[in-house]
Design a protein around this motif. Structure first.
Motif: not given
Length: 657
Positions: A528-547
């Motif tokens: 139910d979290a938002a995509l991006g923006g300035d919401s208190s609960r949001r998804w901003e993404g993270s790059e996958a690491l080789s580890a």
């Protein structure tokens, strides 16, 4: 249907009960203008279910009640009874009496054979007999001109009544009204389901708040318990130290008391030898004063110890009271926890009931749509078969009349020739004419046989074409019903999805069929979290690491079975899908989900049945995509069925011609 008797009481000008018997033959009512002849026709229309006061030359329905004159008071009711007779071969054959009664301020009431019925039942009774309050068979003033100037719709009604299908149209209108009511109920049901989803979301938020409250309450209770234990330990140590000081002071007091007793003995001995040993007495007196001073000092120390013991007792009492207060607080907290547990159980029960209700409503909706499609197909088939049977009967009757006419014409011609033969005698000319007549008769018979064979062949071909047309009509009705059902379901799903997550991640997620519950369980409340923006609960993404650790053996990446935005890619790449949870190894940060919605986290946390609302939305989105893919084939099937029906109708018309 035949009318046998008309009884009137209090209807317009018939203030007294009147009985009009309609015998076989022609019954006429003769009288000057204004004597009430038209009231009889209006009484027949009124008892047959007329609902328009204007059609009865009145401003309101109560105007049909006798209004009174200078010499007669007004009546409070009007009643008209019509005795009808149906053919014996009819399923409703025999005599039946239809009665309508109206009272001032109470409205109309209908009875058939003394049994209370509805106005619709009376209208259907007459409609089945191809008549009614608006039947063209009831010819009133100006009716002939109205028939001549009738609109196409009115002419169609007259033709339908003449064909005897007015009752079917009345029942079809009733069925259409029920279908519209069902559609309104379905729309209301969609609104209720949306409201239930909103309430479920609010209840989930309340459940999360209750969980946070319970966690904080547990932390506060543990902190207060630790504080009370520290205070109790400190008080216990102070009490032990005070007890030790009291024990030491008691020993000192005992020693001083022994010394005082020894001094008193010495003082007695000194008093006996006062004369001889005055100096020793003075010395002893000085020693006694020193001992008395020390005694006073020890008594003061004893009083101090006693006061300290009293203070410690008061502290112990205060500590006991504090402990009792903490125990009361603990009991209150336990009561609050029990209430929260009860509320949680009620919420879970209501959520379960809402899911069961949604499933039951969906099942009832599918059953209602299927029944509606079957009813529409059956109605179309019945109408088509009825029209085909009537057309076949008209063609057969026309062919029979033509054959009879031709046979009568040939018989007349033969009779005429015999008369001419008798008049001419046995001459050669007569014999020649007779031979020519016989040849013509034989040729006419051959022509008649050929015509009958062609007629039989045309009848057989027309019957086959009519069956093909009926089959095409049924296929067309089924195709229309299937397309209408798919369109209705698609509209309902689209409305439900439009009321969904808005800017949340859920609106951008698509799961492969069968993986909806797995995706909802993997993300949980984070869906139910938002995509991006300035919401208190949001998804901003993270790059996958080789580890990042790979998934264990036997696990598939959930990311390979869903369509998700890039912000959720790393999270979904660390979620493995399996048919069943068999204890597969999970690295730190990884999760295992099954296709039926069970989830296990790397740290041992297990959840089942989570994200039911999100899974339902994903299922609706997949169903909407499936319906979109089926719409084009359904439309093509409808077009093909329509073309086949038109071709079959044209074939029937060709064979009928």
């Amino acid at each position: 249907m035949r009318f046998r008797r008309l009884k009137l009481s209090g209807f317009k000008s018939f203030v007294e009960p009147a009985d009009l018997r309609i015998e076989p033959g022609l019954t006429g009512i003769v009288g000057p203008n204004g004597c009430g002849k038209s009231n009889l026709l209006e009484a027949i229309r009124w008892v047959m279910g007329e609902a328009s006061p204007k059609s009865l030359r009145g401003g309101g329905m109560e105007d049909v009640i006798f209004a009174g004159t200078a010499s007669r008071p007004a009546r409070d009711f009007a009643e008209v009874s019509l005795l009808i007779e149906r053919d014996d071969d009819d399923e409703a054959g025999g005599e039946r009496e239809v009665t309508r009664r109206i009272e001032r301020g109470a409205g109309s009431a209908y009875r058939i054979d003394g049994r209370d019925v509805r106005q619709k039942d009376v209208a259907l009774l007459f409609a089945d007999a191809a008549t009614g309050a608006h039947s063209p068979a009831l010819v009133s003033q100006g009716r002939i001109g109205a028939v001549i100037a009738a609109k196409p719709v009115e002419r169609r009604m007259m033709l339908e009544e003449a064909a005897g299908i007015a009752g079917l149209h009345a029942r079809r209108k009733d069925a259409e009204q029920k279908l519209r009511a069902t559609e309104a109920n379905l729309e209301r049901l969609d609104e209720l389901m949306a409201e239930q989803e909103l309430r479920a979301a609010a209840l989930r938020r309340q459940a999360r708040a209750a969980t946070r409250y319970r966690t904080l309450t547990d932390k506060i209770r543990r902190g207060e318990a630790k504080l009370l234990h520290a205070r109790w330990a400190e008080a216990d140590r102070a009490a032990a130290a005070a007890a030790e000081e009291a024990r030491v002071a008691g020993g000192s007091v005992e020693r001083l008391q022994a010394a005082v007793r020894a001094a008193e003995g010495l003082q007695g001995e000194a008093a006996g030898a006062l004369a001889e040993r005055r100096e020793a007495a003075v010395t002893a007196r000085d020693a006694g004063r020193g001992l008395a001073h020390e005694l006073a000092t020890q008594r003061a120390r004893r009083d101090t110890v006693v006061r300290r013991l009293s203070e410690l007792e008061r502290q112990a009492a205060a500590l006991a009271a504090e402990r009792a207060r903490e125990q009361a607080l603990g009991e209150d907290a336990a009561g609050a926890i029990a209430a929260l547990e009860a509320e949680r159980g009620a919420i879970e029960a209501r959520l379960g009931d809402a899911e069961k209700l949604s499933a039951r409503i969906a099942t009832e909706l599918s059953a209602s749509e299927e029944a509606s499609r079957n009813a529409e197909a059956a109605l179309a088939g019945l109408l088509a078969k009825e029209a085909a049977m009537r057309a076949e009967r008209r063609v057969a009757e026309a062919a029979l009349d033509s054959a009879k006419t031709q046979a009568a014409r040939v018989a007349n011609e033969a009779e005429r020739l015999r008369g001419q033969q008798d008049a001419l005698g046995d001459g050669d000319q007569a014999r020649s004419a007779l031979a020519a007549a016989e040849v013509a008769t034989n040729k006419a018979g051959q022509d008649l046989d050929l015509a009958e064979r062609r007629l039989a062949a045309a009848e057989q071909a027309r019957g086959a074409a009519a069956e093909a047309r009926d089959a095409a009509e049924s296929a067309l009705a089924s195709a229309r019903a299937a397309l209408a059902a798919a369109t209705s379901e698609r509209a309902a799903l689209a409305r439900a999805l439009e009321q969904g997550a808005g800017g949340a991640a859920l609106a951008s997620l698509r799961a492969a069929p069968g993986y909806e519950r797995a995706l909802a369980a993997a993300l949980g409340d984070d869906i139910d979290a938002a995509l991006g923006g300035d919401s208190s609960r949001r998804w901003e993404g993270s790059e996958a690491l080789s580890a990042d650790p790979p998934l264990g053996a036997g696990l598939q990446r959930l990311l390979d079975h869903v369509e998700a935005p890039a912000a959720l890619a790393r999270r979904l790449a660390q979620v493995g899908v399996a048919e069943a949870d068999e204890g597969q190894m999970l690295a730190v940060g990884q999760r295992l989900v099954t296709r039926d919605g069970a989830m296990r986290r790397w740290d041992g946390f297990v959840a089942t049945g989570g994200g039911a609302a999100a899974a339902e939305r994903l299922l609706r989105a997949n169903r909407l995509a499936e319906i979109d893919s089926e719409m084009a084939p359904l439309e093509r099937d409808l077009a093909s069925a329509l073309a086949a029906r038109d071709a079959a109708v044209a074939d029937v018309e060709a064979h009928r011609t």
